[in-house]
Design a protein around this motif. Structure first.
Motif, PDB file in Angstrom:
ATOM      1  N   PHE A  63       0.830  -1.199   0.000  1.00  0.00           N
ATOM      2  CA  PHE A  63       0.000   0.000   0.000  1.00  0.00           C
ATOM      3  C   PHE A  63       0.868   1.254   0.000  1.00  0.00           C
ATOM      4  CE2 PHE A  63      -3.290  -2.664   2.486  1.00  0.00           C
ATOM      5  CZ  PHE A  63      -3.656  -3.300   1.314  1.00  0.00           C
ATOM      6  N   PHE A  64       1.972   1.190   0.737  1.00  0.00           N
ATOM      7  CA  PHE A  64       2.901   2.318   0.762  1.00  0.00           C
ATOM      8  C   PHE A  64       3.407   2.626  -0.645  1.00  0.00           C
ATOM      9  CE2 PHE A  64       7.512   3.042   0.465  1.00  0.00           C
ATOM     10  CZ  PHE A  64       7.586   4.353   0.920  1.00  0.00           C
ATOM     11  N   ALA A  65       3.876   1.599  -1.351  1.00  0.00           N
ATOM     12  CA  ALA A  65       4.394   1.800  -2.703  1.00  0.00           C
ATOM     13  C   ALA A  65       3.300   2.289  -3.641  1.00  0.00           C
ATOM     14  CB  ALA A  65       4.996   0.491  -3.225  1.00  0.00           C
ATOM     15  N   PHE A  66       2.129   1.709  -3.511  1.00  0.00           N
ATOM     16  CA  PHE A  66       1.001   2.055  -4.375  1.00  0.00           C
ATOM     17  C   PHE A  66       0.633   3.532  -4.237  1.00  0.00           C
ATOM     18  CE2 PHE A  66      -3.491   2.288  -5.450  1.00  0.00           C
ATOM     19  CZ  PHE A  66      -3.588   1.479  -6.565  1.00  0.00           C
ATOM     20  N   PHE A  67       0.415   3.969  -3.002  1.00  0.00           N
ATOM     21  CA  PHE A  67      -0.014   5.346  -2.778  1.00  0.00           C
ATOM     22  C   PHE A  67       1.125   6.334  -2.972  1.00  0.00           C
ATOM     23  CE2 PHE A  67      -3.673   3.346  -0.843  1.00  0.00           C
ATOM     24  CZ  PHE A  67      -4.692   4.215  -1.197  1.00  0.00           C
ATOM     25  N   GLN A  68       2.347   5.911  -2.708  1.00  0.00           N
ATOM     26  CA  GLN A  68       3.483   6.792  -2.927  1.00  0.00           C
ATOM     27  C   GLN A  68       3.612   7.147  -4.405  1.00  0.00           C
ATOM     28  OE1 GLN A  68       5.240   8.138  -0.643  1.00  0.00           O
ATOM     29  NE2 GLN A  68       7.002   8.994  -1.706  1.00  0.00           N
ATOM     30  N   GLY A 164      -7.296   8.605 -11.242  1.00  0.00           N
ATOM     31  CA  GLY A 164      -6.281   9.263 -10.443  1.00  0.00           C
ATOM     32  C   GLY A 164      -6.516   9.022  -8.959  1.00  0.00           C
ATOM     33  N   LEU A 165      -5.529   9.375  -8.154  1.00  0.00           N
ATOM     34  CA  LEU A 165      -5.588   9.084  -6.725  1.00  0.00           C
ATOM     35  C   LEU A 165      -6.724   9.806  -6.017  1.00  0.00           C
ATOM     36  CD1 LEU A 165      -4.347   7.831  -4.168  1.00  0.00           C
ATOM     37  CD2 LEU A 165      -2.862   9.832  -4.021  1.00  0.00           C
ATOM     38  N   SER A 166      -6.896  11.094  -6.301  1.00  0.00           N
ATOM     39  CA  SER A 166      -7.869  11.895  -5.558  1.00  0.00           C
ATOM     40  C   SER A 166      -9.289  11.379  -5.711  1.00  0.00           C
ATOM     41  CB  SER A 166      -7.796  13.359  -6.001  1.00  0.00           C
ATOM     42  OG  SER A 166      -8.054  13.470  -7.390  1.00  0.00           O
ATOM     43  N   LYS A 167      -9.621  10.824  -6.867  1.00  0.00           N
ATOM     44  CA  LYS A 167     -10.973  10.316  -7.097  1.00  0.00           C
ATOM     45  C   LYS A 167     -11.093   8.827  -6.802  1.00  0.00           C
ATOM     46  CE  LYS A 167     -12.128  13.730 -10.667  1.00  0.00           C
ATOM     47  NZ  LYS A 167     -12.551  13.926 -12.080  1.00  0.00           N
ATOM     48  N   ALA A 168     -10.050   8.077  -7.098  1.00  0.00           N
ATOM     49  CA  ALA A 168     -10.146   6.621  -6.974  1.00  0.00           C
ATOM     50  C   ALA A 168      -9.900   6.119  -5.561  1.00  0.00           C
ATOM     51  CB  ALA A 168      -9.150   5.954  -7.923  1.00  0.00           C
ATOM     52  N   ARG A 169      -9.326   6.949  -4.694  1.00  0.00           N
ATOM     53  CA  ARG A 169      -9.017   6.454  -3.349  1.00  0.00           C
ATOM     54  C   ARG A 169     -10.272   6.093  -2.562  1.00  0.00           C
ATOM     55  NH1 ARG A 169      -6.584  12.075  -0.834  1.00  0.00           N
ATOM     56  NH2 ARG A 169      -8.461  13.365  -1.053  1.00  0.00           N
TER      57      ARG A 169
END
Length: 239
Positions: A63-68, A164-169
């Motif tokens: 998860f760290f690698a993914f979100f980083q 993208g991260l902001s919408k898909a999180r």
């Protein structure tokens, strides 16, 4: 391709301290629990450490690698900048899939080594002799965890490439929420029947390895198909 891979590796190297601190705290809690719980025998400690620590630390690191990686894309505006460079979107998707799979293997191996080392020390201190899982069980555990976490990435990556991260999180917890279905009695009964059938297959074959290797192969195939889906979604995404 090499430039994108290098950029992703540089991104992952920027903040490993948070990950290492989290793993250290988790290991300290597990160690204290094992040392001060008189009711835990050697086999329970082995399962507790080599099973739980391996799974949790691999999950945390993945998860760290993914979100980083996806977080840096948006925070630094890198996702827009790289599209202005002579880099194909296909290379971006392939690079991200390759590096996340490679990081999963590396982190899984590191987690297994850490868990085995802690198990060796704890069982020696608590019981006066070293007790660990057999090598075949450790290998089977590693393959099962690899297939499970790779399947998770298979589900999540297309969403993040599309939105993208902001919408898909917001969809990040969906696989975990799906696990809550096992709290329902009909789901538990169905899972029990499936488990019984699988045990019957293992008994007929005489070994669990065909099923374990089959699950790993299926996870790899699904991961590759997920890459094709991500490529299609990312190719039509507008920034």
């Amino acid at each position: 391709m090499k430039a994108i891979l290098f950029a992703d590796l540089v991104t992952l190297k920027k903040s490993p301290k948070q990950y290492l601190l989290s793993i250290g705290i988790m290991c300290a809690i597990f160690t204290a629990t094992a040392l001060f719980d008189d009711e835990m025998d050697a086999e329970q400690i082995v399962g507790f450490f080599q099973g739980s620590i391996t799974g949790m630390s691999t999950a945390m690191s993945s998860f760290f690698a993914f979100f980083q990686l996806f977080g840096m894309d948006e925070q630094a505006g890198w996702q827009s900048v790289r599209l202005s460079l002579p880099i194909a979107r296909r290379d971006i998707v392939v690079s991200r899939y390759m590096i996340l799979a490679a990081m999963l293997v590396v982190m899984l191996a590191g987690s297994l080594l850490l868990a085995t080392a802690l198990t060796t020390v704890i069982t020696q201190v608590a019981f006066g002799s070293v007790t660990t899982m057999p090598a075949s069980d450790i290998l089977a555990l590693a393959i099962v965890y690899f297939a499970a976490f790779l399947t998770y990435l298979t589900i999540e990556l297309p969403l993040f490439f599309r939105m993208g991260l902001s919408k898909a999180r917001g969809y990040f917890t969906l696989p975990f929420m799906a696990c809550m279905l096992f709290m329902l009695k009909p789901v538990q009964e169905f899972a029990g029947k499936v488990g019984t059938q699988l045990m019957g297959v293992v008994g007929a074959i005489g070994s669990p390895w065909p099923l374990i290797l089959g699950a790993a192969a299926a996870a790899l195939v699904l991961y590759a198909l997920s890459g094709l889906i991500s490529l299609r979604l990312y190719s039509t995404r507008e920034f």
